[in-house]
Design a protein around this motif. Structure first.
Motif, PDB file in Angstrom:
ATOM      1  N   ASN A  34       0.847  -1.182   0.000  1.00  0.00           N
ATOM      2  CA  ASN A  34       0.000   0.000   0.000  1.00  0.00           C
ATOM      3  C   ASN A  34       0.889   1.241   0.000  1.00  0.00           C
ATOM      4  O   ASN A  34       1.472   1.608   1.024  1.00  0.00           O
ATOM      5  CB  ASN A  34      -0.910  -0.007   1.240  1.00  0.00           C
ATOM      6  CG  ASN A  34      -2.010   1.035   1.164  1.00  0.00           C
ATOM      7  OD1 ASN A  34      -1.787   2.152   0.731  1.00  0.00           O
ATOM      8  ND2 ASN A  34      -3.201   0.663   1.616  1.00  0.00           N
ATOM      9  N   ALA A  35       0.973   1.898  -1.169  1.00  0.00           N
ATOM     10  CA  ALA A  35       1.852   3.068  -1.301  1.00  0.00           C
ATOM     11  C   ALA A  35       1.335   4.255  -0.494  1.00  0.00           C
ATOM     12  O   ALA A  35       2.117   5.111  -0.065  1.00  0.00           O
ATOM     13  CB  ALA A  35       1.970   3.454  -2.774  1.00  0.00           C
ATOM     14  N   THR A  36       0.026   4.325  -0.269  1.00  0.00           N
ATOM     15  CA  THR A  36      -0.554   5.447   0.474  1.00  0.00           C
ATOM     16  C   THR A  36      -0.061   5.477   1.910  1.00  0.00           C
ATOM     17  O   THR A  36       0.306   6.524   2.448  1.00  0.00           O
ATOM     18  CB  THR A  36      -2.093   5.360   0.464  1.00  0.00           C
ATOM     19  OG1 THR A  36      -2.545   5.338  -0.890  1.00  0.00           O
ATOM     20  CG2 THR A  36      -2.691   6.564   1.191  1.00  0.00           C
ATOM     21  N   PHE A  37      -0.051   4.321   2.562  1.00  0.00           N
ATOM     22  CA  PHE A  37       0.349   4.240   3.959  1.00  0.00           C
ATOM     23  C   PHE A  37       1.766   3.693   4.157  1.00  0.00           C
ATOM     24  O   PHE A  37       2.289   3.734   5.271  1.00  0.00           O
ATOM     25  CB  PHE A  37      -0.624   3.344   4.742  1.00  0.00           C
ATOM     26  CG  PHE A  37      -2.034   3.850   4.779  1.00  0.00           C
ATOM     27  CD1 PHE A  37      -2.347   5.031   5.436  1.00  0.00           C
ATOM     28  CD2 PHE A  37      -3.061   3.152   4.156  1.00  0.00           C
ATOM     29  CE1 PHE A  37      -3.641   5.504   5.477  1.00  0.00           C
ATOM     30  CE2 PHE A  37      -4.368   3.615   4.193  1.00  0.00           C
ATOM     31  CZ  PHE A  37      -4.660   4.799   4.846  1.00  0.00           C
ATOM     32  N   GLY A  38       2.347   3.182   3.100  1.00  0.00           N
ATOM     33  CA  GLY A  38       3.679   2.590   3.231  1.00  0.00           C
ATOM     34  C   GLY A  38       3.646   1.292   4.020  1.00  0.00           C
ATOM     35  O   GLY A  38       4.601   0.958   4.736  1.00  0.00           O
ATOM     36  N   THR A  39       2.549   0.553   3.896  1.00  0.00           N
ATOM     37  CA  THR A  39       2.384  -0.707   4.619  1.00  0.00           C
ATOM     38  C   THR A  39       2.037  -1.821   3.642  1.00  0.00           C
ATOM     39  O   THR A  39       1.870  -1.581   2.442  1.00  0.00           O
ATOM     40  CB  THR A  39       1.277  -0.589   5.678  1.00  0.00           C
ATOM     41  OG1 THR A  39       0.055  -0.211   5.022  1.00  0.00           O
ATOM     42  CG2 THR A  39       1.629   0.443   6.728  1.00  0.00           C
ATOM     43  N   SER A  40       1.874  -3.018   4.164  1.00  0.00           N
ATOM     44  CA  SER A  40       1.511  -4.154   3.320  1.00  0.00           C
ATOM     45  C   SER A  40       0.724  -5.163   4.142  1.00  0.00           C
ATOM     46  O   SER A  40       1.048  -5.418   5.306  1.00  0.00           O
ATOM     47  CB  SER A  40       2.758  -4.817   2.735  1.00  0.00           C
ATOM     48  OG  SER A  40       2.403  -5.932   1.929  1.00  0.00           O
ATOM     49  N   THR A  41      -0.322  -5.700   3.544  1.00  0.00           N
ATOM     50  CA  THR A  41      -1.071  -6.754   4.218  1.00  0.00           C
ATOM     51  C   THR A  41      -0.225  -8.032   4.277  1.00  0.00           C
ATOM     52  O   THR A  41       0.694  -8.215   3.483  1.00  0.00           O
ATOM     53  CB  THR A  41      -2.393  -7.057   3.491  1.00  0.00           C
ATOM     54  OG1 THR A  41      -2.102  -7.369   2.119  1.00  0.00           O
ATOM     55  CG2 THR A  41      -3.327  -5.863   3.547  1.00  0.00           C
ATOM     56  N   THR A  42      -0.557  -8.899   5.209  1.00  0.00           N
ATOM     57  CA  THR A  42       0.199 -10.137   5.393  1.00  0.00           C
ATOM     58  C   THR A  42      -0.650 -11.341   4.967  1.00  0.00           C
ATOM     59  O   THR A  42      -1.751 -11.187   4.438  1.00  0.00           O
ATOM     60  CB  THR A  42       0.615 -10.301   6.867  1.00  0.00           C
ATOM     61  OG1 THR A  42      -0.567 -10.526   7.661  1.00  0.00           O
ATOM     62  CG2 THR A  42       1.314  -9.042   7.372  1.00  0.00           C
ATOM     63  N   MET A  43      -0.147 -12.532   5.263  1.00  0.00           N
ATOM     64  CA  MET A  43      -0.858 -13.751   4.902  1.00  0.00           C
ATOM     65  C   MET A  43      -2.186 -13.874   5.647  1.00  0.00           C
ATOM     66  O   MET A  43      -3.068 -14.622   5.199  1.00  0.00           O
ATOM     67  CB  MET A  43       0.012 -14.972   5.210  1.00  0.00           C
ATOM     68  CG  MET A  43       1.039 -15.294   4.130  1.00  0.00           C
ATOM     69  SD  MET A  43       0.268 -15.595   2.513  1.00  0.00           S
ATOM     70  CE  MET A  43      -0.705 -17.062   2.864  1.00  0.00           C
TER      71      MET A  43
END
Length: 529
Positions: free
Chosen positions: A40-49
């Motif tokens: 997620n470029a907006t928040f600089g995060t990423s979902t996990t498994m």
């Protein structure tokens, strides 16, 4: 003839305005960055498994339900035939999960919630200049602070965990009142209401934020319940009269807790006036007597509650205030036209610097006029559309978007169960994107049910729509900018979703039936050739 025309015109106007504002809300929710799977470029995060597994699991159940009749019958039996048992058990598990969550996660909050706790738990704190200055400016927070102080004095508890448990109790009490409203108005919708509220409580992280948003929820839910009971002529007159007393008391307490939360009361008055235009026949004498008794008791209970509550607040000696420094309401309207439509630090500082209420008012009016002149009509219209997005799109209800949201390290470790839970709700937590995705998924599901339930113009549906219209307009005109302010109207939205579900299913079946007929006709045409 004129009365009937005005009634139809009013109902159509409510419907049109509703779909304009709610349509924007739905579009912005579906396109929210919260629902991005993966990076997620907006928040600089990423979902996990965890999120990936959730999506795969939901998709697999849907495909298997469509492809395998035996599996579909099993799912139907569990989720629909025995829905009260299944949904009730699910809700029970969610409540247990909430208790576990608050037991292990009870951080020290910042912004207004932090100031409430700081002032309520120590008589020494309220003697500090910064604290007296805050409450002299923000006198709207005095009722909840004094209530928190009373709780602290009565129980001897001052910890954040204690007040988080109180918040949890109020939120779940609101859910209970909502479910009772469903039982009163449309009992056969109770199963879906249980599912809907279980989903809400599972992702509602504000149970660890003791503030007016969550603490005002049971009051709104309760006065809505009282109204529905009053409207049910099949119920015992004594119960309806008692509900009138409860309505008057709860509406008045809502005004002190969070004044903007009484907007649904205005919607109730408007809808009842319109219903009066619709009916020509005069009611029977017993009905007139019960209605008059309810109205008198409602007004009297509201008056007594206002008198004694206001007397307690004005006569309190716990903290010394300079009441002349109170922030005027126009300040919040001035803030509402700058930036994202939310909090403005520059204007807030001026409210603290300017000594008199007249100077604060003049400054706010100047700022409001300057901004509106700069925007122009088209610019202001565009600004309102963007502000509607900021006010309604976020299914986490503005989680972590206030300044100094928590006063502790926002990057928890991976050691221990408490830290594992914190990773879901802290700014730099490993699973914060999973939380945002899940909360947004529930939010979109709720709004989708309401969208698919289009076409209904039942009185209760129109009442709830008008309540939400009032909430939308209020947040567009005054301070908003994040969906945290939408929490106060959640009871109306949850009830609207519940009562829209039956129409949603009917609409989907109608479309699916049309598709099946077209498909069979196309196949028959191909075979004929």
């Amino acid at each position: 003839m004129i009365r009937r025309y005005f009634y139809r015109f009013s109902q159509s106007t409510i419907t049109v305005i509703w779909w304009l504002l709610f349509g924007l809300m739905f579009i912005f929710a579906v396109t929210s960055p919260n629902i991005i799977l993966g990076d997620n470029a907006t928040f600089g995060t990423s979902t996990t498994m965890l999120t990936t597994s959730l999506v795969i699991g939901i998709t697999a159940v849907l495909i298997m339900s469509y492809a395998y009749p035996r599996f579909r019958r099993g799912v139907y039996r569990v989720l629909v035939t025995h829905q009260l048992w299944t949904a009730g058990s699910l809700l029970g598990l969610v409540v247990i999960g909430q208790i576990i969550f608050v037991t292990f996660v009870h951080p020290v909050s910042g912004f207004d919630a932090g100031m409430l706790h700081y002032a309520a738990t120590s008589a020494k704190h309220v003697q500090e200049v910064g604290v007296t200055a805050y409450y002299s400016l923000n006198q709207n927070n005095m009722p909840i602070m004094l209530f928190m102080h009373w709780l602290s004095e009565s129980t001897g508890q001052t910890s954040w965990q204690f007040f988080d448990y109180v918040t949890l109790f109020f939120v779940d009490l609101s859910a209970a009142f909502n479910l009772l409203s469903v039982a009163v108005v449309r009992r056969h919708a109770l199963g879906f209401a249980l599912y809907l509220h279980a989903g809400w409580l599972a992702v509602f992280s504000s149970i660890i934020m003791p503030y007016t948003d969550a603490w005002g929820l049971p009051l709104v839910s309760f006065y809505m319940l009282c109204y529905f009971v009053m409207r049910q002529t099949s119920l015992p007159p004594l119960l309806r009269v008692a509900s009138a007393v409860g309505f008057g008391i709860s509406v008045t307490l809502t005004y002190f807790m969070k004044p903007s939360s009484i907007i649904p009361v205005i919607a109730i008055v408007i809808i009842e006036c319109l219903e009066g235009l619709k009916h020509k026949r005069a009611p029977h004498a017993p009905a007139i007597f019960v209605s008059a008794a309810m109205l008198i008791l409602m007004v009297e209970s509201a008056g007594f509650t206002y008198h004694y509550t206001n007397q307690a607040i004005q006569g309190q000696t716990y903290i010394k205030l300079d009441r002349s420094r109170s922030i005027p309401a126009i300040h919040f309207m001035a803030m509402g036209v700058y930036g994202t439509g939310g909090y403005s630090e520059k204007q807030a500082i001026q409210m603290a610097v300017l000594p008199t209420k007249k100077q604060k008012t003049d400054y706010s009016i100047k700022m409001l006029k300057r901004r509106l002149k700069k925007l122009g009509p088209l610019g202001y219209f565009e600004f309102l559309i963007k502000k509607q997005r900021n006010n309604t799109a976020d299914g986490t209800f503005g989680w972590l978007k206030e300044g100094n949201f928590f006063r502790e390290n926002q990057k928890p470790t991976n050691q221990g169960f408490s830290n594992w839970l914190k990773n879901f709700i802290y700014l730099y937590g490993r699973h914060i994107a999973d939380f945002r995705f899940t909360a947004q998924l529930w939010w979109i599901a709720l709004l989708t049910v309401i969208v698919l339930g289009s076409g209904a113009k039942w009185r209760v549906i129109q009442l709830l729509r008008l309540s939400m219209i009032g909430g939308f307009v209020f947040l567009l005109l005054f301070e908003g900018g994040r969906s945290r302010y939408l929490i106060q109207y959640l009871p109306c939205l949850l009830l609207l979703g519940t009562f829209s579900f039956e129409r949603s299913v009917a609409n989907v079946q109608r479309v699916f039936g049309w598709y099946q007929r077209k498909l069979k006709a196309a196949i028959a045409a191909d075979e004929a050739e």
